[in-house]
Design an enzyme around this catalytic site. Structure first.
Site, PDB file in Angstrom:
ATOM      1  N   ARG A  43       0.794  -1.460   0.030  1.00  0.00           N
ATOM      2  CA  ARG A  43      -0.245  -0.287   0.260  1.00  0.00           C
ATOM      3  C   ARG A  43       0.979   1.631   0.048  1.00  0.00           C
ATOM      4  NH1 ARG A  43      -4.149  -1.780   4.218  1.00  0.00           N
ATOM      5  NH2 ARG A  43      -6.542  -2.817   2.984  1.00  0.00           N
ATOM      6  N   GLU A  89      -2.175  -8.818  -4.687  1.00  0.00           N
ATOM      7  CA  GLU A  89      -3.476  -9.710  -5.011  1.00  0.00           C
ATOM      8  C   GLU A  89      -3.110 -11.088  -4.705  1.00  0.00           C
ATOM      9  OE1 GLU A  89      -6.297  -8.475  -4.043  1.00  0.00           O
ATOM     10  OE2 GLU A  89      -5.373  -6.477  -3.866  1.00  0.00           O
ATOM     11  N   THR A 144      -3.716 -17.061   1.035  1.00  0.00           N
ATOM     12  CA  THR A 144      -2.334 -16.782   1.995  1.00  0.00           C
ATOM     13  C   THR A 144      -3.389 -15.462   3.058  1.00  0.00           C
ATOM     14  OG1 THR A 144      -1.001 -17.313   0.116  1.00  0.00           O
ATOM     15  CG2 THR A 144      -0.135 -16.245   2.043  1.00  0.00           C
ATOM     16  N   TYR A 157     -12.350 -10.924  -9.795  1.00  0.00           N
ATOM     17  CA  TYR A 157     -11.676  -9.706  -8.409  1.00  0.00           C
ATOM     18  C   TYR A 157     -10.210  -8.932  -8.517  1.00  0.00           C
ATOM     19  CZ  TYR A 157      -9.031  -9.209  -4.446  1.00  0.00           C
ATOM     20  OH  TYR A 157      -8.475  -8.164  -3.538  1.00  0.00           O
ATOM     21  N   ASP A 166     -14.130  -9.368  -3.512  1.00  0.00           N
ATOM     22  CA  ASP A 166     -13.773 -10.737  -3.331  1.00  0.00           C
ATOM     23  C   ASP A 166     -14.448 -11.279  -1.486  1.00  0.00           C
ATOM     24  OD1 ASP A 166     -13.086  -9.044  -1.177  1.00  0.00           O
ATOM     25  OD2 ASP A 166     -10.957  -9.228  -0.544  1.00  0.00           O
ATOM     26  N   CYS A 170     -19.010  -5.190  15.535  1.00  0.00           N
ATOM     27  CA  CYS A 170     -20.297  -4.040  14.963  1.00  0.00           C
ATOM     28  C   CYS A 170     -20.109  -3.380  15.720  1.00  0.00           C
ATOM     29  CB  CYS A 170     -21.781  -4.691  15.245  1.00  0.00           C
ATOM     30  SG  CYS A 170     -22.147  -6.397  13.638  1.00  0.00           S
ATOM     31  N   CYS A 228     -26.287  -0.604   8.285  1.00  0.00           N
ATOM     32  CA  CYS A 228     -26.502  -1.895   8.107  1.00  0.00           C
ATOM     33  C   CYS A 228     -27.245  -2.845   8.141  1.00  0.00           C
ATOM     34  CB  CYS A 228     -24.905  -2.366   9.291  1.00  0.00           C
ATOM     35  SG  CYS A 228     -24.969  -4.554   9.444  1.00  0.00           S
TER      36      CYS A 228
HETATM   37 FE1  SF4 Z   1     -21.351  -5.698  11.557  1.00  0.00          FE
HETATM   38 FE2  SF4 Z   1     -22.899  -4.933   9.656  1.00  0.00          FE
HETATM   39 FE3  SF4 Z   1     -20.236  -3.906  10.331  1.00  0.00          FE
HETATM   40 FE4  SF4 Z   1     -20.882  -5.884   9.371  1.00  0.00          FE
HETATM   41  S1  SF4 Z   1     -20.902  -4.490   8.504  1.00  0.00           S
HETATM   42  S2  SF4 Z   1     -19.159  -5.309  11.246  1.00  0.00           S
HETATM   43  S3  SF4 Z   1     -22.021  -7.056  10.251  1.00  0.00           S
HETATM   44  S4  SF4 Z   1     -22.356  -3.700  11.442  1.00  0.00           S
END
Ligand code: SF4
Length: 344
Positions: free
Chosen positions: A20, A32, A38, A115, A133, A193, A202
């Protein structure tokens, strides 16, 4: 909107990884390919080694396949290494050593699928194209509460199409941010989360259903195969052969073996015939297990002595001292067998 929030989070929190530190296509492509199957920590090591020995596409194109396989030893999935070499050849010969900068052209190169083409095009060339991916499949399944089966290849195509219109000004940042979130926060087990920058967007989290996504049908069980393998020696040297094209582990050096033959006499007869040798009765010295993608080898190891050193012309065979053996490109399963510390 979650896209901006995620990109900002990535800029502030991304891991410092060697590939990076610049946007050189060769570096991005190499990393990649290595990162497929891996762990990052292992890939870092191999990445430094490869860049050290093959600093440019030209250097890689001018190396032999044996040189590349030897450096790849231990990473497994050797098709990647063979394609690495083939791809370098094409880039060197057809593109004067400069990676094409269009997604569709990258896709035509050996070993580069949707990908990897998406990752190179977006990170190195700022092209607006997704890179889907395993991490992205999981993250996007959760973010958008999608119940498509991610084991079905069609799902990656659908996600690619769904992500395309969301790509912001910095496509490389967006793609890497999704992958980074999947690798460090939205992990397969126990997604964090409470630390997630996009938790408020989400859908899976809103429903408390993080672990219900992604939906993935079970893989078919790996086939288990007994293998009889011979450590055949003659005047202190071991017999090895180069596996031929079209066979598992082709291009790598192996000890003689036969599938489904773990009875000493039957194995001895088979190896004697295969390699045109007169073998003494063998001694069972141990067993190792090796797991490939679709196959498990249960290797039964026997030591034989050859009364003659004659061997066949095809496949390529060699009688090697243990020092010479170490200079050859050996697959992990053979290293495992040799590391049993077998006394001749
Ligand atoms: Fe949790 Fe959704 Fe964030 Fe994934 S994208 S860590 S499921 S809140």
């Amino acid at each position: 909107m979650w896209v901006e929030t995620l990109c900002q989070w990535f800029k502030e929190n991304q891991r410092d990884l060697p590939w990076r530190r610049d946007r050189i296509p060769y570096h991005i492509w190499l990393s990649e390919i290595m990162l497929q199957q891996t762990q990052v920590a292992t890939a870092i090591d191999y990445y430094h080694r490869f860049i050290g020995v093959f600093p440019t596409v030209e250097a890689l194109a001018k190396a032999t396949e044996d040189d590349v396989l030897r450096l790849w030893q231990g990473l497994g999935y050797y098709t990647r290494a063979r394609n690495l070499k083939r791809c370098a050849d094409v880039v060197w010969q057809q593109y004067d050593g400069i990676f094409p900068n269009q997604y569709q052209d990258l896709l035509k190169l050996p070993g580069i699928g949707p990908y990897t083409a998406g990752a190179i095009a977006s990170i190195a060339f700022n092209r607006r194209v997704p890179a889907v991916d395993g991490n992205v499949l999981r993250v996007f399944s959760r973010l958008d509460a999608r119940s498509d089966d991610i084991a079905n290849p069609k799902t990656a195509k659908q996600f690619h199409a769904a992500l395309l219109p969301l790509i912001p000004e910095e496509p490389g940042v967006f793609n890497q941010a999704l992958m980074e979130l999947g690798a460090t926060v939205c992990t397969p087990q126990n997604p964090k989360c409470n630390q997630c920058p996009v938790s408020k967007y989400c859908k899976a989290h809103a429903e408390g259903m993080e672990m219900q996504y992604p939906v993935k049908t079970k893989k078919t069980k790996q086939k288990q195969m007994p293998i009889g393998m011979g450590i055949i020696y003659h005047k202190g040297k071991l017999l090895c052969f180069k596996q031929v094209e079209g066979r598992l582990l082709h291009g790598l050096w192996s000890l003689p073996f036969a599938a489904d033959l773990v009875d000493e006499r039957m194995l001895r007869n088979q190896l004697a015939e295969d390699f045109q040798l007169d073998l003494t009765e063998g001694r069972f010295v141990g067993q190792v297990r090796h797991v490939f993608t679709h196959l498990i080898w249960d290797v039964h190891i026997f030591v034989f002595e050859a009364r003659n050193a004659h061997a066949i012309d095809f496949p390529e065979v060699r009688w090697c001292s243990s020092d010479e053996l170490e200079t050859l490109a050996l697959p992990t399963v053979i290293k495992k067998v040799l590391s049993k510390g077998i006394k001749l």
